[in-house]
Design a protein around this motif. Structure first.
Motif, PDB file in Angstrom:
ATOM      1  N   PHE A  32       0.694  -0.967  -0.035  1.00  0.00           N
ATOM      2  CA  PHE A  32      -0.175   0.024   0.014  1.00  0.00           C
ATOM      3  C   PHE A  32       0.923   1.228  -0.160  1.00  0.00           C
ATOM      4  CE2 PHE A  32      -2.397   2.694   3.176  1.00  0.00           C
ATOM      5  CZ  PHE A  32      -3.079   3.342   2.303  1.00  0.00           C
ATOM      6  N   TRP A  33       2.083   1.163   0.594  1.00  0.00           N
ATOM      7  CA  TRP A  33       2.856   2.408   0.969  1.00  0.00           C
ATOM      8  C   TRP A  33       3.491   3.103  -0.489  1.00  0.00           C
ATOM      9  CZ3 TRP A  33       0.937   3.749   4.867  1.00  0.00           C
ATOM     10  CH2 TRP A  33       0.390   3.005   6.024  1.00  0.00           C
ATOM     11  N   LEU A  34       3.716   2.235  -1.379  1.00  0.00           N
ATOM     12  CA  LEU A  34       4.433   2.720  -2.513  1.00  0.00           C
ATOM     13  C   LEU A  34       3.503   3.638  -3.382  1.00  0.00           C
ATOM     14  CD1 LEU A  34       6.632   0.080  -3.525  1.00  0.00           C
ATOM     15  CD2 LEU A  34       7.209   1.978  -2.130  1.00  0.00           C
ATOM     16  N   PRO A  35       2.313   3.242  -3.760  1.00  0.00           N
ATOM     17  CA  PRO A  35       1.308   3.857  -4.371  1.00  0.00           C
ATOM     18  C   PRO A  35       0.943   5.370  -3.585  1.00  0.00           C
ATOM     19  CG  PRO A  35       0.244   1.957  -3.984  1.00  0.00           C
ATOM     20  CD  PRO A  35       1.651   1.762  -3.494  1.00  0.00           C
ATOM     21  N   VAL A  36       0.889   5.246  -2.405  1.00  0.00           N
ATOM     22  CA  VAL A  36       0.706   6.227  -1.523  1.00  0.00           C
ATOM     23  C   VAL A  36       1.742   7.310  -1.608  1.00  0.00           C
ATOM     24  CG1 VAL A  36       0.579   7.142   1.054  1.00  0.00           C
ATOM     25  CG2 VAL A  36      -0.816   5.245   0.212  1.00  0.00           C
ATOM     26  N   ALA A  37       3.173   6.917  -1.453  1.00  0.00           N
ATOM     27  CA  ALA A  37       4.106   7.808  -1.666  1.00  0.00           C
ATOM     28  C   ALA A  37       4.124   8.431  -3.115  1.00  0.00           C
ATOM     29  CB  ALA A  37       5.473   6.912  -1.489  1.00  0.00           C
ATOM     30  N   ILE A  38       4.036   7.795  -4.218  1.00  0.00           N
ATOM     31  CA  ILE A  38       3.737   8.385  -5.423  1.00  0.00           C
ATOM     32  C   ILE A  38       2.894   9.403  -5.407  1.00  0.00           C
ATOM     33  CG2 ILE A  38       3.190   8.052  -7.847  1.00  0.00           C
ATOM     34  CD1 ILE A  38       4.501   5.125  -7.748  1.00  0.00           C
ATOM     35  N   HIS A  39       1.602   9.140  -5.253  1.00  0.00           N
ATOM     36  CA  HIS A  39       0.306   9.788  -5.152  1.00  0.00           C
ATOM     37  C   HIS A  39       0.420  11.120  -4.351  1.00  0.00           C
ATOM     38  CE1 HIS A  39      -4.408   9.789  -5.484  1.00  0.00           C
ATOM     39  NE2 HIS A  39      -3.800  11.059  -5.101  1.00  0.00           N
ATOM     40  N   TRP A  40       1.192  10.918  -2.926  1.00  0.00           N
ATOM     41  CA  TRP A  40       1.341  12.033  -2.059  1.00  0.00           C
ATOM     42  C   TRP A  40       2.435  13.013  -2.705  1.00  0.00           C
ATOM     43  CZ3 TRP A  40       5.631  12.939   1.532  1.00  0.00           C
ATOM     44  CH2 TRP A  40       5.194  13.956   2.415  1.00  0.00           C
ATOM     45  N   LEU A  41       3.546  12.600  -3.032  1.00  0.00           N
ATOM     46  CA  LEU A  41       4.503  13.383  -3.497  1.00  0.00           C
ATOM     47  C   LEU A  41       3.912  14.163  -4.773  1.00  0.00           C
ATOM     48  CD1 LEU A  41       7.683  11.080  -3.108  1.00  0.00           C
ATOM     49  CD2 LEU A  41       7.318  13.471  -2.146  1.00  0.00           C
ATOM     50  N   THR A  42       3.359  13.532  -5.961  1.00  0.00           N
ATOM     51  CA  THR A  42       2.890  14.349  -6.710  1.00  0.00           C
ATOM     52  C   THR A  42       1.817  15.218  -6.478  1.00  0.00           C
ATOM     53  OG1 THR A  42       3.151  12.237  -8.140  1.00  0.00           O
ATOM     54  CG2 THR A  42       1.555  13.736  -8.999  1.00  0.00           C
ATOM     55  N   LEU A  43       0.807  14.823  -5.617  1.00  0.00           N
ATOM     56  CA  LEU A  43      -0.266  15.974  -5.318  1.00  0.00           C
ATOM     57  C   LEU A  43       0.532  17.019  -4.596  1.00  0.00           C
ATOM     58  CD1 LEU A  43      -3.225  16.603  -5.222  1.00  0.00           C
ATOM     59  CD2 LEU A  43      -3.288  15.111  -3.180  1.00  0.00           C
ATOM     60  N   LEU A  44       1.566  16.811  -3.543  1.00  0.00           N
ATOM     61  CA  LEU A  44       2.230  17.890  -2.915  1.00  0.00           C
ATOM     62  C   LEU A  44       2.891  18.881  -3.744  1.00  0.00           C
ATOM     63  CD1 LEU A  44       2.543  18.952   0.025  1.00  0.00           C
ATOM     64  CD2 LEU A  44       4.599  17.323   0.069  1.00  0.00           C
ATOM     65  N   VAL A  45       3.742  18.342  -4.841  1.00  0.00           N
ATOM     66  CA  VAL A  45       4.469  19.021  -5.557  1.00  0.00           C
ATOM     67  C   VAL A  45       3.536  19.871  -6.427  1.00  0.00           C
ATOM     68  CG1 VAL A  45       6.120  19.061  -7.450  1.00  0.00           C
ATOM     69  CG2 VAL A  45       6.556  17.574  -5.764  1.00  0.00           C
ATOM     70  N   TRP A  46       2.742  19.300  -6.766  1.00  0.00           N
ATOM     71  CA  TRP A  46       1.655  20.087  -7.819  1.00  0.00           C
ATOM     72  C   TRP A  46       1.000  21.282  -6.965  1.00  0.00           C
ATOM     73  CZ3 TRP A  46      -4.081  19.546  -7.595  1.00  0.00           C
ATOM     74  CH2 TRP A  46      -4.690  20.399  -8.569  1.00  0.00           C
TER      75      TRP A  46
END
Length: 182
Positions: free
Chosen positions: A151-165
């Protein structure tokens, strides 16, 4: 009853599966590919622009926390509950089928969110470039989950992408006001 047991199994297994070093490397490559695709498209179509959020530390922390909650909840629903965990005995075709179903629902969810729960985001959530970029994000998260079972890897991708945006690429302004394309 069997469906509920499957969902509970997927939840427990996904959150307890810690990613291997190889899975982290795969995720880093996915994140790099997502960046190499999304940034040029977003800038070309004027959807993205360098726009650092000028806000208090408290607001930035709130944006980071809100982004994390969004990533956790969306990845739980769209990846963990929809997709067969790699430990389940399913065929590759079944995994790809459910990956496609979850991706379509993930994309459709955003405009529905704009007309129901978050009306200020209505125009943003109907923007074709936003939906295309969300689709690419969904693909990257799906691949990370299916490869690792964590679960943690897609969360990391999603969170980082959203945060940078939100913090660096103008997303906060678009999300928190009626988005009007110039």
């Amino acid at each position: 009853m069997a469906a509920l047991q499957t969902l509970v199994y997927r939840f427990i297994t996904a959150i307890s599966t810690l990613p291997s070093a190889q899975a982290w490397l795969y995720t880093a490559v996915l994140l790099l590919l997502l960046t190499l695709i999304s940034l040029p498209l977003g800038f070309y179509f004027g959807f993205l622009q360098f726009d650092i959020l000028k806000a208090t530390r408290r607001t930035v922390a709130s944006v980071a926390a809100g982004s994390l909650v969004t990533a956790l909840s969306e990845e739980l629903f769209f990846r963990v509950l929809f997709l067969p965990h790699p430990h389940e005995s399913t065929t590759l075709a079944v995994g790809w089928f459910w990956g496609g179903v979850s991706l379509v629902i993930f994309i459709i969810y955003h405009p529905l969110n704009g007309v129901s729960f978050y009306p200020p985001g209505r125009q943003l959530f109907f923007n074709p470039i936003f939906l295309l970029l969300a689709g690419f994000l969904g693909v990257a998260c799906t691949l990370a989950y299916l490869q690792s079972g964590s679960f943690w890897l897609p969360v990391a991708i999603h969170w980082l992408t959203l945060l940078v945006w939100l913090v660096l690429l103008g997303g906060y302004g678009k999300l928190n006001s009626e988005y009007i394309k110039d």
